[in-house]
Write a protein that holds these residues in place. Sequence first.
Motif, PDB file in Angstrom:
ATOM      1  N   ARG A 410       0.821  -1.219   0.000  1.00 55.21           N
ATOM      2  CA  ARG A 410       0.000   0.000   0.000  1.00 55.21           C
ATOM      3  C   ARG A 410       0.850   1.262   0.000  1.00 55.21           C
ATOM      4  NH1 ARG A 410      -4.802  -1.450   4.396  1.00 55.21           N
ATOM      5  NH2 ARG A 410      -5.365  -3.487   3.517  1.00 55.21           N
ATOM      6  N   ILE A 411       1.770   1.370   0.931  1.00 52.69           N
ATOM      7  CA  ILE A 411       2.628   2.557   0.994  1.00 52.69           C
ATOM      8  C   ILE A 411       4.057   2.122   1.290  1.00 52.69           C
ATOM      9  CG2 ILE A 411       0.757   4.057   1.759  1.00 52.69           C
ATOM     10  CD1 ILE A 411       1.886   3.957   4.562  1.00 52.69           C
ATOM     11  N   GLY A 412       5.007   2.982   0.936  1.00 51.02           N
ATOM     12  CA  GLY A 412       6.411   2.674   1.135  1.00 51.02           C
ATOM     13  C   GLY A 412       6.936   3.146   2.478  1.00 51.02           C
ATOM     14  N   ASN A 413       8.194   2.833   2.721  1.00 44.76           N
ATOM     15  CA  ASN A 413       8.819   3.151   4.005  1.00 44.76           C
ATOM     16  C   ASN A 413       8.879   4.649   4.266  1.00 44.76           C
ATOM     17  OD1 ASN A 413      11.876   3.682   5.353  1.00 44.76           O
ATOM     18  ND2 ASN A 413      10.554   2.242   6.433  1.00 44.76           N
ATOM     19  N   GLN A 414       9.176   5.439   3.230  1.00 44.93           N
ATOM     20  CA  GLN A 414       9.294   6.883   3.449  1.00 44.93           C
ATOM     21  C   GLN A 414       7.949   7.508   3.789  1.00 44.93           C
ATOM     22  OE1 GLN A 414      12.268   7.362   3.750  1.00 44.93           O
ATOM     23  NE2 GLN A 414      13.009   5.631   2.550  1.00 44.93           N
ATOM     24  N   SER A 415       6.877   6.973   3.207  1.00 45.76           N
ATOM     25  CA  SER A 415       5.543   7.461   3.555  1.00 45.76           C
ATOM     26  C   SER A 415       5.205   7.110   4.995  1.00 45.76           C
ATOM     27  CB  SER A 415       4.497   6.863   2.607  1.00 45.76           C
ATOM     28  OG  SER A 415       4.723   7.272   1.275  1.00 45.76           O
ATOM     29  N   VAL A 416       5.610   5.914   5.413  1.00 42.43           N
ATOM     30  CA  VAL A 416       5.397   5.518   6.806  1.00 42.43           C
ATOM     31  C   VAL A 416       6.169   6.445   7.742  1.00 42.43           C
ATOM     32  CG1 VAL A 416       5.864   3.705   8.519  1.00 42.43           C
ATOM     33  CG2 VAL A 416       4.826   3.120   6.326  1.00 42.43           C
ATOM     34  N   ASN A 417       7.418   6.752   7.377  1.00 44.03           N
ATOM     35  CA  ASN A 417       8.209   7.676   8.200  1.00 44.03           C
ATOM     36  C   ASN A 417       7.525   9.031   8.319  1.00 44.03           C
ATOM     37  OD1 ASN A 417      10.230   5.782   8.576  1.00 44.03           O
ATOM     38  ND2 ASN A 417      11.514   6.551   6.920  1.00 44.03           N
ATOM     39  N   PHE A 418       7.002   9.520   7.198  1.00 39.54           N
ATOM     40  CA  PHE A 418       6.316  10.811   7.231  1.00 39.54           C
ATOM     41  C   PHE A 418       5.098  10.763   8.146  1.00 39.54           C
ATOM     42  CE2 PHE A 418       2.814  13.411   5.605  1.00 39.54           C
ATOM     43  CZ  PHE A 418       3.348  14.682   5.802  1.00 39.54           C
ATOM     44  N   LEU A 419       4.289   9.727   8.007  1.00 45.40           N
ATOM     45  CA  LEU A 419       3.082   9.625   8.838  1.00 45.40           C
ATOM     46  C   LEU A 419       3.435   9.468  10.309  1.00 45.40           C
ATOM     47  CD1 LEU A 419       0.909   7.300   6.557  1.00 45.40           C
ATOM     48  CD2 LEU A 419       0.597   9.755   6.975  1.00 45.40           C
ATOM     49  N   ALA A 420       4.507   8.750  10.590  1.00 48.64           N
ATOM     50  CA  ALA A 420       4.921   8.569  11.983  1.00 48.64           C
ATOM     51  C   ALA A 420       5.397   9.887  12.583  1.00 48.64           C
ATOM     52  CB  ALA A 420       6.023   7.512  12.070  1.00 48.64           C
ATOM     53  N   THR A 421       6.241  10.630  11.833  1.00 48.14           N
ATOM     54  CA  THR A 421       6.707  11.912  12.368  1.00 48.14           C
ATOM     55  C   THR A 421       5.557  12.905  12.478  1.00 48.14           C
ATOM     56  OG1 THR A 421       7.383  12.583  10.130  1.00 48.14           O
ATOM     57  CG2 THR A 421       9.077  11.630  11.560  1.00 48.14           C
ATOM     58  N   LEU A 422       4.600  12.811  11.569  1.00 50.34           N
ATOM     59  CA  LEU A 422       3.410  13.660  11.674  1.00 50.34           C
ATOM     60  C   LEU A 422       2.641  13.340  12.943  1.00 50.34           C
ATOM     61  CD1 LEU A 422       1.504  15.775  10.449  1.00 50.34           C
ATOM     62  CD2 LEU A 422       0.372  13.898   9.211  1.00 50.34           C
ATOM     63  N   SER A 423       2.504  12.054  13.239  1.00 51.22           N
ATOM     64  CA  SER A 423       1.797  11.668  14.464  1.00 51.22           C
ATOM     65  C   SER A 423       2.569  12.123  15.698  1.00 51.22           C
ATOM     66  CB  SER A 423       1.584  10.152  14.503  1.00 51.22           C
ATOM     67  OG  SER A 423       2.809   9.462  14.669  1.00 51.22           O
ATOM     68  N   GLY A 424       3.909  12.066  15.651  1.00 47.60           N
ATOM     69  CA  GLY A 424       4.704  12.554  16.776  1.00 47.60           C
ATOM     70  C   GLY A 424       4.562  14.049  16.961  1.00 47.60           C
ATOM     71  N   GLY A 425       4.536  14.792  15.830  1.00 43.70           N
ATOM     72  CA  GLY A 425       4.341  16.230  15.919  1.00 43.70           C
ATOM     73  C   GLY A 425       2.973  16.587  16.473  1.00 43.70           C
ATOM     74  N   ILE A 426       1.946  15.869  16.017  1.00 51.50           N
ATOM     75  CA  ILE A 426       0.587  16.117  16.516  1.00 51.50           C
ATOM     76  C   ILE A 426       0.484  15.756  17.993  1.00 51.50           C
ATOM     77  CG2 ILE A 426      -1.818  15.362  16.345  1.00 51.50           C
ATOM     78  CD1 ILE A 426      -1.365  15.059  13.321  1.00 51.50           C
ATOM     79  N   ALA A 427       1.091  14.619  18.361  1.00 50.99           N
ATOM     80  CA  ALA A 427       1.057  14.210  19.774  1.00 50.99           C
ATOM     81  C   ALA A 427       1.740  15.240  20.655  1.00 50.99           C
ATOM     82  CB  ALA A 427       1.731  12.847  19.930  1.00 50.99           C
ATOM     83  N   GLY A 428       2.902  15.757  20.206  1.00 50.62           N
ATOM     84  CA  GLY A 428       3.590  16.777  20.989  1.00 50.62           C
ATOM     85  C   GLY A 428       2.747  18.024  21.158  1.00 50.62           C
ATOM     86  N   THR A 429       2.060  18.430  20.072  1.00 50.92           N
ATOM     87  CA  THR A 429       1.211  19.616  20.135  1.00 50.92           C
ATOM     88  C   THR A 429       0.038  19.407  21.088  1.00 50.92           C
ATOM     89  OG1 THR A 429       1.796  20.234  17.879  1.00 50.92           O
ATOM     90  CG2 THR A 429      -0.219  21.181  18.781  1.00 50.92           C
ATOM     91  N   LEU A 430      -0.657  18.280  20.947  1.00 47.41           N
ATOM     92  CA  LEU A 430      -1.841  18.024  21.774  1.00 47.41           C
ATOM     93  C   LEU A 430      -1.475  17.888  23.254  1.00 47.41           C
ATOM     94  CD1 LEU A 430      -3.830  15.513  19.506  1.00 47.41           C
ATOM     95  CD2 LEU A 430      -4.216  17.967  19.834  1.00 47.41           C
ATOM     96  N   LEU A 431      -0.360  17.214  23.532  1.00 44.56           N
ATOM     97  CA  LEU A 431       0.059  17.071  24.933  1.00 44.56           C
ATOM     98  C   LEU A 431       0.450  18.427  25.517  1.00 44.56           C
ATOM     99  CD1 LEU A 431       2.175  13.784  24.700  1.00 44.56           C
ATOM    100  CD2 LEU A 431       0.006  14.085  25.914  1.00 44.56           C
ATOM    101  N   ALA A 432       1.134  19.261  24.720  1.00 49.40           N
ATOM    102  CA  ALA A 432       1.505  20.595  25.199  1.00 49.40           C
ATOM    103  C   ALA A 432       0.262  21.435  25.484  1.00 49.40           C
ATOM    104  CB  ALA A 432       2.396  21.293  24.170  1.00 49.40           C
ATOM    105  N   LEU A 433      -0.744  21.330  24.623  1.00 47.24           N
ATOM    106  CA  LEU A 433      -1.994  22.042  24.858  1.00 47.24           C
ATOM    107  C   LEU A 433      -2.689  21.530  26.113  1.00 47.24           C
ATOM    108  CD1 LEU A 433      -3.359  22.159  21.187  1.00 47.24           C
ATOM    109  CD2 LEU A 433      -2.594  24.118  22.542  1.00 47.24           C
ATOM    110  N   ALA A 434      -2.638  20.212  26.310  1.00 46.44           N
ATOM    111  CA  ALA A 434      -3.337  19.600  27.437  1.00 46.44           C
ATOM    112  C   ALA A 434      -2.755  20.027  28.781  1.00 46.44           C
ATOM    113  CB  ALA A 434      -3.302  18.080  27.315  1.00 46.44           C
ATOM    114  N   VAL A 435      -1.436  20.216  28.834  1.00 49.18           N
ATOM    115  CA  VAL A 435      -0.812  20.580  30.119  1.00 49.18           C
ATOM    116  C   VAL A 435      -0.566  22.079  30.235  1.00 49.18           C
ATOM    117  CG1 VAL A 435       0.269  18.305  30.319  1.00 49.18           C
ATOM    118  CG2 VAL A 435       1.546  20.186  29.234  1.00 49.18           C
ATOM    119  N   GLY A 436      -1.076  22.842  29.267  1.00 51.83           N
ATOM    120  CA  GLY A 436      -1.004  24.296  29.364  1.00 51.83           C
ATOM    121  C   GLY A 436       0.310  24.913  28.961  1.00 51.83           C
ATOM    122  N   LEU A 437       1.131  24.210  28.172  1.00 52.93           N
ATOM    123  CA  LEU A 437       2.408  24.769  27.740  1.00 52.93           C
ATOM    124  C   LEU A 437       2.289  25.528  26.420  1.00 52.93           C
ATOM    125  CD1 LEU A 437       4.766  21.781  28.625  1.00 52.93           C
ATOM    126  CD2 LEU A 437       4.560  23.960  29.817  1.00 52.93           C
TER     127      LEU A 437
END
Length: 441
Positions: A410-437
């Motif tokens: 379905r998708i290649g390794n580089q696409s997986v890397n992109f989606l994973a880093t996107l999820s890490g970026g989103i997780a960092g943003t949401l967690l920072a919002l959640a704790v008021g940073l």
Amino acid sequence: MTSTVRRAGAFAAVGTLSLLAAVAPAVAVAAFAAVAIGAATITDGAAFELFARPGDRRDERLKGLVGFAVAAGLLGAFAAFGELPATVFVGTVVLYSYGNFVGEIARNRLGGEVFEAVGFVVGGLIAGVVGVQATAMSTDAAVLPLAEVTVLATSGALVGALLRSILLGRDDPPVLLSVGFLLWLLAELDLGTSTPDVLVALAVTAALGYASYALETASVEGMLAGVVLAFLAIVLGGYPWFAVMIAFFGIGGLSTKFRYDQKRDRGVAEDNDGARGSANVLGNAAVALVAVLGYATAAAGLLPVDPAIFTFAFAGSLATALADTLSSEVGGVFDTPRLITTLERVEPGTDGGVTWQGELAGIAGAAVVAALSGALFSGIAGRGALVIASAGVVGMTVDSLLGATIEGDRIGNQSVNFLATLSGGIAGTLLALAVGLAAFT
């Protein structure tokens, strides 16, 4: 003079028509339109022989010249009828066309892809600075500070060299348009960069590029991608952003060499003797680049959001990238991987297969990015570092889950890397919002 150099010189001469924007951008648009129409009618003769690329000869059409003129004319239309500054229009076109000319000269005189890339960057940088300032002096536009113009020209030259190395066409319209729109965005930002800062940024990123290529941790395309990201991180974010990014490139690149022969024998090593290409670099760092641009845009007041959001997105994505890289490179030398979704034993190198040793290495990688971010970025400290480390582990886990479920057909390794880093970026943003940073407004 070889035919390729003559052709590049002819394209540069056509690019010089952009200077007509000093009279009026519409005049330059008309000139490029005339070139495109004229080129479309030429099928042989001296002009055809001068401008034709191999594909043009096969099709008996000057498609390259038509595409170049149309792309340049489209940028000119944005300047004539939109809000694109005439200085950016001229700077983009002469940067690309003369960069290509100098790159061809370097390739013919010195040989090798790396000299061609360096020639393009140097020639494009000089031509871009001259084009911007000449246009400013010939119109009512204010002459820009040299530092700001150098940042624009360097960014355009680096991005142009990178895209040019990836795409097949030497004068590919997407390259010209991409450079133009990037410089348009950068011109809208209040860069506030001093000449010494720009000189340091140039020196540091040049050294980074040379080191990554000399140590064979990156191909020419990978080197260019890394240099683009590093330069923009310095001039748009600052040295803390660069330090975090270089930690990923440095540690990640060296980890590729970890027991490389053993991983090659197992069939789990990176290709090209571990030298990462542009797809790999961008797959891991594209989210970080967007975060840097977002931070600069928000800091300039062009986006009504807290710039800290992009800081956590940046750090979370790179924590993911380093965690995933170390997990793969260290875990690949052990014999007991299990599929993350079912925990059944699988062969080393199986997508979605994890080892406890690799997971620990990945957590350590996320912790390194978190510790650096906590030490260098204001407002992060202890809680912020924990947020970034957590985001890195989340992203690493998402990478493994995607590898076990959809990677392959379905998708290649580089696409997986992109989606994973996107999820890490989103997780960092949401967690920072959640704790008021961070906050949306």
